[in-house]
Design a protein around this motif. Structure first.
Motif, PDB file in Angstrom:
ATOM      1  N   PRO A 174       0.802  -1.230   0.000  1.00 55.65           N
ATOM      2  CA  PRO A 174       0.000   0.000   0.000  1.00 55.65           C
ATOM      3  C   PRO A 174       0.830   1.273   0.000  1.00 55.65           C
ATOM      4  O   PRO A 174       0.299   2.345  -0.319  1.00 55.65           O
ATOM      5  CB  PRO A 174      -0.843  -0.120   1.275  1.00 55.65           C
ATOM      6  N   THR A 194       0.926   3.662  -3.554  1.00 54.17           N
ATOM      7  CA  THR A 194      -0.051   4.588  -4.124  1.00 54.17           C
ATOM      8  C   THR A 194      -0.677   5.445  -3.037  1.00 54.17           C
ATOM      9  O   THR A 194      -0.715   5.053  -1.857  1.00 54.17           O
ATOM     10  CB  THR A 194      -1.174   3.828  -4.855  1.00 54.17           C
ATOM     11  N   GLU A 234      -3.839   6.046  -2.698  1.00 52.39           N
ATOM     12  CA  GLU A 234      -5.015   5.328  -2.198  1.00 52.39           C
ATOM     13  C   GLU A 234      -4.598   4.250  -1.208  1.00 52.39           C
ATOM     14  O   GLU A 234      -5.250   4.057  -0.174  1.00 52.39           O
ATOM     15  CB  GLU A 234      -5.788   4.695  -3.368  1.00 52.39           C
ATOM     16  N   GLY A 235      -3.510   3.555  -1.518  1.00 50.44           N
ATOM     17  CA  GLY A 235      -3.023   2.516  -0.614  1.00 50.44           C
ATOM     18  C   GLY A 235      -2.560   3.089   0.714  1.00 50.44           C
ATOM     19  O   GLY A 235      -2.829   2.511   1.777  1.00 50.44           O
ATOM     20  N   ARG A 236      -1.875   4.215   0.657  1.00 52.60           N
ATOM     21  CA  ARG A 236      -1.398   4.828   1.898  1.00 52.60           C
ATOM     22  C   ARG A 236      -2.566   5.306   2.758  1.00 52.60           C
ATOM     23  O   ARG A 236      -2.527   5.196   3.992  1.00 52.60           O
ATOM     24  CB  ARG A 236      -0.427   5.960   1.589  1.00 52.60           C
ATOM     25  N   ASP A 255      -5.537   3.917   2.811  1.00 53.73           N
ATOM     26  CA  ASP A 255      -6.085   2.672   3.360  1.00 53.73           C
ATOM     27  C   ASP A 255      -5.231   2.202   4.530  1.00 53.73           C
ATOM     28  O   ASP A 255      -5.754   1.808   5.590  1.00 53.73           O
ATOM     29  CB  ASP A 255      -6.130   1.616   2.263  1.00 53.73           C
TER      30      ASP A 255
END
Length: 274
Positions: free
Chosen positions: A49, A52, A54-56, A58
């Motif tokens: 994660p 990206t 978005e991953g960070r 999340d």
């Protein structure tokens, strides 16, 4: 160390847990552990994660829910893709990758990156040392701006490691002390701490046989009695990251809880490992 709270993936002893990183965050408070040293490696590419925005986001949500922090990054990527003994173009690409990794640390509240210079990425000679120093000096302005420490894990003997550090006397460049690696190489804690004890900023707890692999705490070549005294002598106040030998698959929480209790007993002086 990330990966210790789930079964090994594809027979790997240590790697980013592509399939279980969320599970590990949920399990960490059960040990209990307050933080995770997050692995960034080639194996995790496409699933980590950190890669990206978005991953960070999340990841931050998962950490908040569990009450656990990512306190550091272990950049094993640079063992798969080393800075040394490669073309100039390849080295520059890896320096760009390090720059990106530093850039995301403030967003995640991460204060250090461990850079491993062992095995395929080991510093074998003066030419390798020159490359490593160039990379560090190039990264330092960005590390200063981001407030990120760069911790070096090497297999250099104490005097050679001290000589390397003397060439980059910056407060953000520190030593990651790995007790198991030092034990396997036959280095004495007194010699190591005499050479660079004041530069030690983080600590991996594990045990290894002389010239061999990782074994349960107290059964290898690490002189834990001498090591504890050395830590007291330099008033070490950094983190201790559990990187101990794995237990049986499927029982990771209980195994790591027991290993953590053993390590804490050693650090408090309540138990003698060796």
């Amino acid at each position: 160390m990330q990966g210790r709270l789930s079964a090994p993936e594809n027979g790997r002893f240590q790697s980013f847990p592509r399939n279980h990183w969320r599970t590990e965050i949920e399990r960490a408070p059960q040990v209990p552990l307050r933080g995770i040293e997050w692995i960034y490696d080639l194996y995790g590419s496409g699933a980590n994660p950190l890669e990206t925005a978005e991953g960070r986001a999340d990841l931050r949500q998962q950490l908040t829910a569990s009450g656990v922090s990512v306190v550091s990054i272990c950049a094993d990527y640079f063992m798969d893709r080393p800075f040394v003994r490669v073309s100039r173009e390849e080295c520059l690409q890896r320096r760009e990758n390090l720059a990106w990794l530093i850039s995301i640390c403030p967003e995640m509240g991460i204060g250090r990156i461990v850079l491993p210079f062992v095995d395929a990425s080991r510093i074998a000679d003066a030419a390798d040392a020159s490359v490593v120093l160039e990379c560090l000096r190039g990264a330092l302005p960005q590390a200063e701006a981001a407030g990120v420490e760069l911790h070096l894990e090497t297999d250099l003997d104490p005097l050679r490691f001290r000589a390397l550090l003397d060439n980059v006397p910056h407060p953000l460049v520190k030593v990651n002390y790995d007790s198991g690696n030092s034990g396997s190489l036959g280095y004495r804690p007194q010699d190591e701490f005499a050479a660079y004890g004041s530069r030690i900023g983080s600590f991996h707890i594990k045990d290894r046989a002389l010239g061999g692999g990782t074994v349960p705490l107290g059964s290898g070549n690490v002189n834990f009695t001498e090591l504890r005294q050395c830590l007291l002598d330099v008033d070490y106040r950094g983190d201790f990251v559990m990187q101990v030998a794995r237990g049986a698959s499927g029982n990771e929480v209980d195994w790591l809880r027991e290993a953590s209790a053993t390590a804490c007993g050693w650090l408090r002086g309540d138990a003698t490992l060796k």
